[in-house]
Design a protein around this motif. Structure first.
Motif, short mmCIF file in Angstrom:
data_model
loop_
_atom_site.label_atom_id
_atom_site.label_comp_id
_atom_site.label_asym_id
_atom_site.label_seq_id
_atom_site.Cartn_x
_atom_site.Cartn_y
_atom_site.Cartn_z
N THR A 77 70.89 7.34 41.76
CA THR A 77 72.36 7.17 41.75
C THR A 77 72.80 6.32 40.57
O THR A 77 73.85 6.56 39.98
N SER A 78 71.99 5.32 40.18
CA SER A 78 72.33 4.50 39.02
C SER A 78 72.30 5.33 37.74
O SER A 78 73.13 5.15 36.84
N THR A 79 71.33 6.25 37.66
CA THR A 79 71.26 7.13 36.49
C THR A 79 72.46 8.05 36.42
O THR A 79 73.06 8.26 35.35
N LEU A 80 72.86 8.61 37.55
CA LEU A 80 74.02 9.50 37.58
C LEU A 80 75.30 8.76 37.17
O LEU A 80 76.19 9.33 36.54
N ALA A 81 75.37 7.47 37.51
CA ALA A 81 76.55 6.69 37.15
C ALA A 81 76.68 6.54 35.64
O ALA A 81 77.79 6.35 35.12
N TYR A 82 75.56 6.64 34.92
CA TYR A 82 75.56 6.52 33.46
C TYR A 82 75.39 7.89 32.79
O TYR A 82 74.99 7.94 31.63
N TRP A 83 75.70 8.97 33.50
CA TRP A 83 75.39 10.29 32.99
C TRP A 83 76.04 10.59 31.64
O TRP A 83 75.41 11.18 30.75
N GLU A 84 77.28 10.17 31.44
CA GLU A 84 77.97 10.43 30.17
C GLU A 84 77.27 9.74 29.02
O GLU A 84 77.15 10.30 27.93
N ASP A 85 76.79 8.50 29.24
CA ASP A 85 76.04 7.80 28.19
C ASP A 85 74.71 8.48 27.94
O ASP A 85 74.29 8.63 26.79
N PHE A 86 74.06 8.90 29.01
CA PHE A 86 72.73 9.48 28.89
C PHE A 86 72.75 10.78 28.08
O PHE A 86 71.82 11.06 27.31
N ASN A 195 70.99 0.04 29.40
CA ASN A 195 70.90 0.09 30.86
C ASN A 195 70.81 1.54 31.34
O ASN A 195 70.08 1.84 32.30
N ALA A 196 71.56 2.43 30.70
CA ALA A 196 71.47 3.84 31.06
C ALA A 196 70.06 4.37 30.82
O ALA A 196 69.50 5.10 31.65
N LEU A 197 69.48 3.99 29.68
CA LEU A 197 68.12 4.42 29.36
C LEU A 197 67.13 3.83 30.35
O LEU A 197 66.21 4.51 30.84
N LYS A 198 67.31 2.57 30.70
CA LYS A 198 66.43 1.90 31.67
C LYS A 198 66.48 2.59 33.03
O LYS A 198 65.45 2.80 33.67
#
Length: 268
Positions: A77-86, A195-198
């Motif tokens: 869920t944390s990764t999905l929250a940063y999806w645009e950055d990722f 943080n998105a990468l992490k």
């Protein structure tokens, strides 16, 4: 090694995993809520999930593996929250994901080579190190740097990520703080990019470790299934807590738990 053989070597059985009182189930669910909450606010919730499992009698190796299972939904869920950055750097992140796979495989494999007495002897030292790393987290947090669209990767980054993933596959507590620090040394970009990468690399490490642990038969599934909904509830309610409880208070709780568990294992 077969699942049954691994379980026998860990000093427990599938039946032993299933025996859980109502009170223990409630305490595990509550620890899952607190784990998700603390991860959402300050990080370090792994201390609580691992500690709760060991305190109700789950062997340390099994508790470590089971705790890894309970953390995965929060990483996703944390990764999905940063999806645009990722989406801006996913191609370059593939090399670091490969390093994460190799490192996590090595770390999880090393864990399965240890029996509970051997791992128990390491646990207090691992907890001390992870607690110290967590306490130093604010000072290790990478400073904002220019170059958000700079390429991701590099040989130095690959080596650093491989080493971090070995630790993540073997134990995992404090892995996020460690990864932010190493990514800050090897990558450009602001804090949110790192943080998105992490978060994405944490998903890879946790998923690989879980596959190894499940194939080794060292996951206490009844306990994991009780804790996972708690982690989800805690992660969602962490937003509410973050607005009302100072982060320093939450960090203090995590540090206190880490020191308590270390003292407990030294005493044992």
């Amino acid at each position: 090694m077969s699942a049954e053989g691994s379980l026998h070597r860990m000093g427990c059985s599938r039946g032993g995993h299933a025996r859980m009182t109502i009170l223990e189930g409630f305490l595990l669910f509550l620890s899952g809520v607190l784990t998700g909450m603390i991860n959402a606010v300050a990080g370090g919730g792994t201390f609580l999930s691992f500690g709760a499992l060991t305190l109700i009698g789950v062997p340390p190796v099994v508790a470590n593996a089971t705790s890894s299972v309970t953390q995965l939904p929060g990483y996703v869920t944390s990764t999905l929250a940063y999806w645009e950055d990722f989406k801006l750097f996913w191609r370059g992140a593939l090399a670091l994901a490969a390093a994460s796979i190799l490192g996590a495989l090595a770390g999880a494999w090393i864990l399965l080579q240890l029996d509970n007495p051997e791992f128990r002897a390491l646990v207090p030292w691992l907890l001390i190190a992870a607690t110290a790393m967590f306490a130093a987290g604010p000072y290790l947090k990478p400073a904002p740097k220019p170059g958000k669209k700079a390429s991701v990767g590099g040989v130095f980054a690959f080596v650093m990520q491989f080493a971090t993933a070995i630790y993540g596959g073997f134990f995992g507590a404090g892995m996020g703080v460690m990864m932010l620090a190493t990514l800050g040394l090897s990558q450009n970009g602001d804090y949110h990019r790192l943080n998105a990468l992490k978060n994405m690399l944490s998903v890879v490490i946790a998923a690989v470790a879980i596959v190894v642990f499940v194939s080794g038969g060292v996951v206490a599934w009844p306990q994991a299934l009780v804790m996972i909904p708690g982690v989800a509830v805690g992660g969602w309610s962490g937003v509410w807590v973050a607005r009302r409880v100072p982060q320093t208070v939450m960090r203090g709780v995590v540090i206190a738990v880490g020191l308590f568990l270390a003292a407990y294992y030294f005493w044992r």
